[in-house]
Scaffold this active site. Structure first.
Site: not given
Ligand SMILES: [Zn+2]
Length: 318
Positions: A139, A225, A104, A141
């Site tokens: 991931d 996740d 991120h 996200h």
């Molecule tokens: Zn994540």
């Protein structure tokens, strides 16, 4: 592919935060690899002002550097060794088991528990040597910092599977890169509730593009996740999906390395990680779990998004 680990990653002390050192200590005693600092590589991606800011906050004892991201007195040290470990992994074809995570993080700011963008730095390091790099970000996200950094280049294909909509926002089927990089960003936006069969379809369906790109190196942002028991997202993968993901990568590509991103269920995290490693090393799967499927509405939603993404990419990948 083996783990590259050093206890310096525990020095990033976030207290009760979901991204805390228990994620790594949950794996028990791990062999320790001697690492070199990656400090000299930070500017491949990050601005000098931002690097100084992180260093100063860390030296001053720490604090929040954005709404989600905490820095402690040991964080700068942990973060520069996380970069060093990821560079090392990229040269040995291994898995950098690092904290803090990175995908991120932007050029000049932290985001979503991430300080320095480990995968982007290692990728740019190889791009500078004339290599083409596929970043496969599984991931749950969107790796928003990574996507943005490589959005306008055709030397890097960024391929992300993530829940959509979800933190950090963005990652729709319409975001496919810009300028020279148009067609070189693949966001597979998975509806909340997606199970194994949607996930594996999302990999198999876009794999031909990744193969056609013909990367010299495959850089994996490995986050766990999207497991069904992870509290940060509403994807529903079983442990088997991580094994299959690793296996498919190893069957289709050479020169693969990985670095750790998310995965916050401490009980499931070791199983997710070891299943991925056993898959990529083509060993037997150790942790089996009943496979998951998706509700019919979720499947229809996914099919619609997939068709839109295919349509957007068609003119770039015949
Ligand atoms: Zn994540």
């Amino acid at each position: 592919m083996k783990l590259i680990y050093n206890p310096v990653f525990l020095e990033h002390d976030t207290g009760m935060h979901p991204e805390n050192k228990k994620r790594l200590t949950s794996l028990g005693d791990l062999p320790v690899t001697n690492l070199e600092s990656g400090e000299q590589f930070l500017e491949l991606v990050h601005s000098p002002d931002y690097i100084q800011k992180v260093k100063q906050v860390s030296e001053a004892g720490g604090g929040h550097i954005d709404a989600e991201t905490v820095v402690s007195s040991g964080s700068y040290e942990a973060a520069i060794y996380a970069v060093g470990a990821t560079i090392m992994a990229s040269e040995t074809g291994d898995f950098a088991l690092t904290r803090p995570p990175g995908h991120h993080a932007y050029i000049d700011r932290s985001s979503g528990f991430c300080i320095f963008n480990n995968i982007a730095i290692a990728t740019q390091y190889h791009v500078n040597q004339g290599k083409k790099v596929l970043i496969f970000d599984f991931d749950g996200h969107l790796g928003c910092g990574t996507m943005k950094f490589f959005y306008e280049t055709d030397q890097v294909l960024y391929w992300s599977l993530h829940q959509y909509p979800a933190f950090p926002g963005g990652g729709s089927a319409e975001e496919i890169g810009a300028g020279k990089g148009e067609g070189y960003t693949i966001n597979v936006p998975l509806p909340a509730g997606s199970g194994d069969e949607i996930y594996m379809d999302a990999i198999e369906n876009f794999l031909p593009i990744a193969k056609k790109f013909n990367p010299d190196i495959v850089a994996v942002s490995a986050g766990f996740d999207s497991h069904q028991y992870d509290l940060l997202l509403d994807l529903r993968l079983s442990l088997n999906a991580f094994y299959k993901t690793g296996f498919i990568l190893s069957e289709n590509f050479d020169n693969i390395f990985a670095t750790l991103e998310g995965g916050y269920n401490i009980e499931m995290f070791p199983k997710c990680l070891y299943n991925f490693l056993d898959g990529i090393n083509q060993k037997k799967m150790k942790f089996e779990e009943r496979g998951t499927d998706s509700m019919i509405q979720t499947y229809y939603e996914y099919e619609g998004r997939k068709a839109l993404l295919e349509q957007n990419l068609r003119k770039f990948w015949k």
